[in-house]
Design a protein around this motif. Sequence first.
Motif, PDB file in Angstrom:
ATOM      1  N   MET A 137       0.835  -1.208   0.000  1.00 44.18           N
ATOM      2  CA  MET A 137       0.000   0.000   0.000  1.00 44.18           C
ATOM      3  C   MET A 137       0.867   1.253   0.000  1.00 44.18           C
ATOM      4  SD  MET A 137      -3.548  -0.940   1.852  1.00 44.18           S
ATOM      5  CE  MET A 137      -3.520   0.614   2.680  1.00 44.18           C
ATOM      6  N   SER A 138       0.612   2.165   0.885  1.00 50.83           N
ATOM      7  CA  SER A 138       1.259   3.473   0.815  1.00 50.83           C
ATOM      8  C   SER A 138       2.778   3.397   0.970  1.00 50.83           C
ATOM      9  CB  SER A 138       0.671   4.403   1.872  1.00 50.83           C
ATOM     10  OG  SER A 138       0.564   3.700   3.082  1.00 50.83           O
ATOM     11  N   ASN A 195       5.237   4.274  -2.052  1.00 54.94           N
ATOM     12  CA  ASN A 195       5.348   5.583  -2.690  1.00 54.94           C
ATOM     13  C   ASN A 195       6.539   6.359  -2.125  1.00 54.94           C
ATOM     14  OD1 ASN A 195       4.997   8.242  -3.568  1.00 54.94           O
ATOM     15  ND2 ASN A 195       2.806   7.866  -3.861  1.00 54.94           N
ATOM     16  N   HIS A 229       6.738   9.160   6.047  1.00 48.86           N
ATOM     17  CA  HIS A 229       5.799   8.760   7.097  1.00 48.86           C
ATOM     18  C   HIS A 229       6.137   9.366   8.442  1.00 48.86           C
ATOM     19  CE1 HIS A 229       4.136   5.009   4.882  1.00 48.86           C
ATOM     20  NE2 HIS A 229       3.994   6.130   4.213  1.00 48.86           N
ATOM     21  N   HIS A 245       6.360   9.851  -0.013  1.00 52.59           N
ATOM     22  CA  HIS A 245       5.833   9.938   1.354  1.00 52.59           C
ATOM     23  C   HIS A 245       6.955   9.947   2.372  1.00 52.59           C
ATOM     24  CE1 HIS A 245       1.957   7.858  -0.157  1.00 52.59           C
ATOM     25  NE2 HIS A 245       2.163   9.036  -0.689  1.00 52.59           N
ATOM     26  N   GLY A 286       2.624  14.429   0.114  1.00 56.00           N
ATOM     27  CA  GLY A 286       2.426  13.525  -1.013  1.00 56.00           C
ATOM     28  C   GLY A 286       1.275  12.544  -0.864  1.00 56.00           C
ATOM     29  N   PHE A 287       0.373  12.801   0.096  1.00 58.57           N
ATOM     30  CA  PHE A 287      -0.790  11.932   0.217  1.00 58.57           C
ATOM     31  C   PHE A 287      -1.997  12.536  -0.491  1.00 58.57           C
ATOM     32  CE2 PHE A 287       1.642  10.927   4.069  1.00 58.57           C
ATOM     33  CZ  PHE A 287       1.703   9.551   3.973  1.00 58.57           C
TER      34      PHE A 287
END
Lengths: 613, 92
Positions: free
Chosen positions: B1-2, B5, B10, B8, B87-88
Amino acid sequence: MTQDHWNFLFIGLSFAVYIGIAVKSRAASTKEYYTAGGGVSPLANGMATAADWMSAATFISMAGTVAIVGYDASRFLMGWTGGFVLLTVLMVPFLRKFGKATVPDFIGDRYYSKLARGVAVLCAIFICMTYIMGQMRGVGVVFSQLFNIDVPYGVLIGAAIVFVYAGLGGMKGITYTQVAQYCVMAFAYTIPAVFIAIALTNNFIPQLGLIGNYTAGGETVPFLEKLNNINQEIGFEKYTDGKLATIDIFCITVALMCGTAGLPHVIVRFFTVKNVRAVRTSACWTLAFIAVIYLTAPTIGAFSRVNLIEKLNNTSYKDAPQWFKDFEDTGQMAWVDKNGDGKIQYFGPAKSEAKTSSPFQGKKPVYPESTAPDSQLRGVHGERLLTNKADMTNPNELWFGNDIMVMANPHMAGLPPWVIGLLMAGCIAAALSTAAGLLLVLSTSISHDLMKKIVKPDLSDKEEVSYARIAAFIALGVAAYFGINPPSAFIAKTVAFAFGLAASSFFPTLLMGIFFKRVNKQGAIAGMVTGIAFTAGYIIYFQFLGGTKDQWLFDISPEGIGAIGMLINFAVTLIVSFITPAPPQEVQDMVESIRMPDDPNADDADSAPPVTH
Amino acid sequence: MSDQNPHHNHARYWRKNIVLVLALLVIWFTVSLGSGILFRDWLDANFPKVGNAPFGFWMAQQGSIICFVGLLIVYKVLMNRLENEEGFSSKN
């Protein structure tokens, strides 16, 4: 048209709308049954959540409570709105990202434990059951007044209606009926307030009237000063002063706020929108819609307090307004002519040496049987007589229930009958919307969390919805039973219980599950159990086992003890977690992933397909 | 998932989220429990009246609720901005 015609018209129309919506949007799958398919717009969800949140008790009793206790009622006003800030910034965006249907689901998965899930299910069932009993009673009382039937039949009619659209329609059905119900409630609440504000303060915005001048009766004085003066003249505290200890009102407000943020039936409402961004937007709408009612409640309370005293105090019974006699007939107001002068006198505790103000002995008026001779039914002035003995330690002669302020308001202000019809419809909308939301959480807790996740994991989708409907039916039966035979003192006391429990169990456990990766199964279970045991023990000791006020811990009443229970839960969870092993890697990864917002570039399997209506 | 990328960050996103939430909660506490209850008497005596209402009393019954709505609007706007920066950003 008479009052009855208006009542029937408004309630009939609103019901036609609710049922129509429910039939049109009934649920076909578990996903639709639990979360309306996840495609509700933020605005619609905001209205639905507001309707879900505001119960019949809020709608009817809150303004009355403000009228009677003045400043001290701020604990409810702040507690029940401030909780939404906690809910929005600390809870729902992350729980929505997690993507499962219920709150025990999150607790069960995050703490990888059936025991934790089981404790959460029990708490959810208890909290919802406590609430729904009060709602069923509220529906029953309104229906009984409306159709002139006994309360039990009113409760049964209400239960049948709720079952039809909540049990059958699921989350999808109730979401759209709640939208309609919010609209009815908002108009019903604000329109009378506007009329009364114009009459008393010459200002058509009630909130400005409250801080403006009192202009009725030819004089112009600051409204709150007028209110303080008339309160003090007849022996009450100043309206803007409080009686509660600062520490107590502080703890109660904290418990209500954190309890609100931990109430399962409010949290699941946010699982119905599309994604995390929609959750935030929806939370803004929700609080804005709730604020419409909560900003109006203190104005209604203050206005009706002035109206009540001005219209009734020192008025002879013969000249008393007709609405007073009507409420006397329904047993919601009573007059005991202690000094025999034929005038209604209303006094507060400061006017007697015993510091009491009850007009008669006992908590509620008791009337003779209707078959008794006329001399026992009506007094010399035509007033309704009670069988209660007069309480001669004080001069107060007037009794009224907290609930009548909102209902009596339009009468006191002499508003047209359609306003009262609208108010009746609003009151029923408030009770039905909350009952439906609670019923849904109750039935999913049983079918999903208990049956599917603990008892019988191989349950098919279809069977699960059937179980949910059966559970809804049984839960409603139990709620209706308690609505008909209310353990009266019990219900009022258990509301404190529900919030204390939510604050000391769900709130800390969910919060730490999201924000502290290190918190593990052992810590969470130990924390929940000690938090609940402490809070429940304190409340049970003081409410049911006869504990007295001087034994209160740090002067904190049972209403506010949830705040301390919550701190205990936090402390125990953290200590136990740090002396036991860290949670497994996949749980830590799961926590990491719910902290991140949706990624639009990824193929998100969790996000629900859009639902068309 | 995320996780895949590369745009991002986090850790930075989460840290900024925590700072924002803490800032909002400080305001939340000040306007409600602070001015409505703890410092109410002092505010009543020393702050200008709101219309004809004492400041602390008005905060407890009206002002705090208005601030709560404001806080949620600020939260929504700032979180959306933060997500775009990190970037989300959402296409819809």
